[in-house]
Design a protein around this motif. Structure first.
Motif, PDB file in Angstrom:
ATOM      1  N   ARG A   1       0.848  -1.190   0.000  1.00 29.99           N
ATOM      2  CA  ARG A   1       0.000   0.000   0.000  1.00 29.99           C
ATOM      3  C   ARG A   1       0.881   1.235   0.000  1.00 29.99           C
ATOM      4  N   ASP A   2       0.622   2.122  -0.936  1.00 29.92           N
ATOM      5  CA  ASP A   2       1.388   3.371  -1.038  1.00 29.92           C
ATOM      6  C   ASP A   2       2.885   3.123  -1.100  1.00 29.92           C
ATOM      7  N   GLY A   3       3.283   2.036  -1.774  1.00 25.17           N
ATOM      8  CA  GLY A   3       4.688   1.720  -1.939  1.00 25.17           C
ATOM      9  C   GLY A   3       5.321   1.011  -0.769  1.00 25.17           C
ATOM     10  N   HIS A   4       4.562   0.814   0.325  1.00 24.03           N
ATOM     11  CA  HIS A   4       5.102   0.164   1.518  1.00 24.03           C
ATOM     12  C   HIS A   4       4.580  -1.270   1.625  1.00 24.03           C
ATOM     13  N   PRO A   5       5.471  -2.265   1.720  1.00 24.23           N
ATOM     14  CA  PRO A   5       5.020  -3.644   1.933  1.00 24.23           C
ATOM     15  C   PRO A   5       4.266  -3.751   3.249  1.00 24.23           C
ATOM     16  N   GLN A   6       3.044  -4.274   3.203  1.00 28.78           N
ATOM     17  CA  GLN A   6       2.226  -4.414   4.393  1.00 28.78           C
ATOM     18  C   GLN A   6       2.287  -5.828   4.977  1.00 28.78           C
ATOM     19  N   SER A   7       2.327  -6.813   4.093  1.00 29.37           N
ATOM     20  CA  SER A   7       2.290  -8.215   4.523  1.00 29.37           C
ATOM     21  C   SER A   7       2.886  -9.093   3.443  1.00 29.37           C
ATOM     22  N   TYR A   8       3.373 -10.258   3.876  1.00 27.98           N
ATOM     23  CA  TYR A   8       3.741 -11.310   2.943  1.00 27.98           C
ATOM     24  C   TYR A   8       2.916 -12.527   3.314  1.00 27.98           C
ATOM     25  N   VAL A   9       2.233 -13.087   2.335  1.00 26.00           N
ATOM     26  CA  VAL A   9       1.355 -14.235   2.568  1.00 26.00           C
ATOM     27  C   VAL A   9       1.790 -15.395   1.688  1.00 26.00           C
ATOM     28  N   ALA A  10       1.998 -16.549   2.304  1.00 21.74           N
ATOM     29  CA  ALA A  10       2.257 -17.793   1.574  1.00 21.74           C
ATOM     30  C   ALA A  10       1.026 -18.680   1.774  1.00 21.74           C
ATOM     31  N   PRO A  11       0.077 -18.668   0.854  1.00 22.56           N
ATOM     32  CA  PRO A  11      -1.191 -19.367   1.073  1.00 22.56           C
ATOM     33  C   PRO A  11      -1.040 -20.846   1.409  1.00 22.56           C
ATOM     34  N   ASP A  12      -0.030 -21.494   0.862  1.00 18.79           N
ATOM     35  CA  ASP A  12       0.143 -22.930   1.099  1.00 18.79           C
ATOM     36  C   ASP A  12       1.037 -23.243   2.291  1.00 18.79           C
ATOM     37  N   ASP A  13       1.584 -22.214   2.915  1.00 19.48           N
ATOM     38  CA  ASP A  13       2.490 -22.437   4.043  1.00 19.48           C
ATOM     39  C   ASP A  13       2.354 -21.283   5.041  1.00 19.48           C
ATOM     40  N   PRO A  14       1.314 -21.305   5.881  1.00 14.08           N
ATOM     41  CA  PRO A  14       1.078 -20.193   6.816  1.00 14.08           C
ATOM     42  C   PRO A  14       2.183 -19.996   7.838  1.00 14.08           C
ATOM     43  N   GLU A  15       3.062 -20.989   8.002  1.00 11.81           N
ATOM     44  CA  GLU A  15       4.165 -20.832   8.949  1.00 11.81           C
ATOM     45  C   GLU A  15       5.382 -20.167   8.310  1.00 11.81           C
ATOM     46  N   LEU A  16       5.315 -19.869   7.011  1.00 16.33           N
ATOM     47  CA  LEU A  16       6.385 -19.129   6.354  1.00 16.33           C
ATOM     48  C   LEU A  16       6.160 -17.639   6.607  1.00 16.33           C
ATOM     49  N   LEU A  17       6.924 -17.087   7.518  1.00 17.81           N
ATOM     50  CA  LEU A  17       6.792 -15.689   7.921  1.00 17.81           C
ATOM     51  C   LEU A  17       8.032 -14.953   7.423  1.00 17.81           C
ATOM     52  N   VAL A  18       7.885 -14.252   6.343  1.00 16.77           N
ATOM     53  CA  VAL A  18       9.030 -13.674   5.638  1.00 16.77           C
ATOM     54  C   VAL A  18       9.534 -12.398   6.296  1.00 16.77           C
ATOM     55  N   PHE A  19       8.638 -11.543   6.746  1.00 11.16           N
ATOM     56  CA  PHE A  19       9.073 -10.307   7.399  1.00 11.16           C
ATOM     57  C   PHE A  19       9.586 -10.644   8.796  1.00 11.16           C
ATOM     58  N   GLU A  20      10.707 -10.080   9.140  1.00  4.01           N
ATOM     59  CA  GLU A  20      11.325 -10.402  10.428  1.00  4.01           C
ATOM     60  C   GLU A  20      10.421 -10.062  11.600  1.00  4.01           C
ATOM     61  N   TYR A  21       9.728  -8.918  11.540  1.00  2.00           N
ATOM     62  CA  TYR A  21       8.897  -8.525  12.675  1.00  2.00           C
ATOM     63  C   TYR A  21       7.693  -9.447  12.843  1.00  2.00           C
ATOM     64  N   VAL A  22       7.223 -10.057  11.760  1.00  2.00           N
ATOM     65  CA  VAL A  22       6.115 -11.012  11.893  1.00  2.00           C
ATOM     66  C   VAL A  22       6.593 -12.268  12.623  1.00  2.00           C
ATOM     67  N   GLN A  23       7.818 -12.696  12.318  1.00  2.00           N
ATOM     68  CA  GLN A  23       8.399 -13.800  13.081  1.00  2.00           C
ATOM     69  C   GLN A  23       8.493 -13.436  14.565  1.00  2.00           C
ATOM     70  N   HIS A  24       8.839 -12.205  14.855  1.00  2.00           N
ATOM     71  CA  HIS A  24       8.986 -11.784  16.242  1.00  2.00           C
ATOM     72  C   HIS A  24       7.633 -11.721  16.948  1.00  2.00           C
ATOM     73  N   LEU A  25       6.595 -11.299  16.238  1.00  2.00           N
ATOM     74  CA  LEU A  25       5.240 -11.336  16.807  1.00  2.00           C
ATOM     75  C   LEU A  25       4.826 -12.773  17.093  1.00  2.00           C
ATOM     76  N   ALA A  26       5.140 -13.675  16.173  1.00  2.00           N
ATOM     77  CA  ALA A  26       4.794 -15.088  16.366  1.00  2.00           C
ATOM     78  C   ALA A  26       5.547 -15.681  17.551  1.00  2.00           C
ATOM     79  N   ILE A  27       6.802 -15.290  17.731  1.00  2.00           N
ATOM     80  CA  ILE A  27       7.578 -15.752  18.881  1.00  2.00           C
ATOM     81  C   ILE A  27       6.860 -15.367  20.181  1.00  2.00           C
TER      82      ILE A  27
END
Length: 268
Positions: free
Chosen positions: A21-47
């Protein structure tokens, strides 16, 4: 209401998609692998979420974008009830159309901003509140002041967990003010981020964990050490030292710092 004129989904060769959105990546989604968390901060939220007891949990998300973390929770804790407060209806419509949610999910998206949506939630209705909301690349000022902190605490169950995805420059002036704001209602805190960001080497995301009960710092450090990115933890004592001398945010007024040019964001 956010301006949604510049929304797109960019697919890659791995079969995943970045919501922009507006040139800023908001999310990365892997529909077949919900445990693939590409953005580092999303991994940290999951931790942080993984610290909660096993089984179904109730999660309130302030900010939805591609619903990456909600999909993760549904995958690892099937049947968990989740509420997403996302005011950008065009964004939600795009995500639902291009990146449909899995069958049997209990993810409910409400088209309201975080402050408004929190006011409508019941007391002690969530095991976790995840704040991952950005407008033009910045955390809105109304999501980090003392009044909103009290709202987060009200919605959380005893021993519930608040997770804030923030962004800051070297020196962490903004993050220091946020963590100086929380202890009145959620006194037990920790900070998770990549070593580069914690050491002030670059602009980046930091996840603040806060609770009314002590956090399991040993487990948090073990999980951080196993992350895909070189990740560090600042526990309660270190977080308190970091907040010393910082002025709490007693009213809306300060967004997170302006991020660097969108082209410099790293997608791994």
């Amino acid at each position: 209401m956010p301006d949604s004129t510049n929304l797109e989904v960019r697919w890659d060769e791995r079969g995943g998609a970045t919501v922009v959105r507006d040139g800023h990546p908001q999310s990365y989604v892997a529909p077949d692998d919900p445990e693939l968390l590409v953005f580092e901060y999303v991994q940290h939220l999951a931790i942080g979420l993984d610290l909660l007891p096993a089984g179904r949990i109730g999660v309130t998300h302030v900010g939805g974008a591609g619903l990456t973390l909600a999909r993760y929770v549904q995958h690892v804790r099937p049947g968990s009830a989740q509420i997403v407060l996302e005011p950008d209806e065009a964004l939600t419509e795009l995500v639902r159309r291009e990146l449909p949610l899995p069958r049997g999910h209990r993810i409910r998206v409400r088209p309201v901003d975080g402050a408004t949506g929190l006011g409508a939630l019941k007391d002690a209705s969530a095991d976790a509140v995840v704040v991952d909301a950005y407008d033009r690349g910045r955390v809105p000022a109304d999501l980090t002041h003392s009044g909103t902190a009290a709202a987060y605490a009200r919605v959380l169950r005893p021993a519930g967990l608040l997770l804030l995805n923030l962004a800051d420059e070297p020196g962490l002036r903004y993050v220091r003010r946020v963590i100086a704001t929380l202890p009145e209602v959620l006194p037990h805190m920790a900070l998770v981020a990549t070593h580069e960001v914690l050491k002030g080497k670059r602009f980046g995301n930091l996840v603040v964990l806060a609770s009314d009960s002590p956090l399991d710092e040993n487990s948090l450090r073990r999980r951080a050490a196993a992350a895909d990115f070189p990740t560090g933890v600042r526990g309660l004592a270190e977080t308190r030292r970091l907040a010393q001398g910082a002025t709490p945010l007693t009213a809306p007024g300060e967004e997170s710092p302006q991020p660097p040019d969108a082209g410099r964001w790293r997608l791994r």
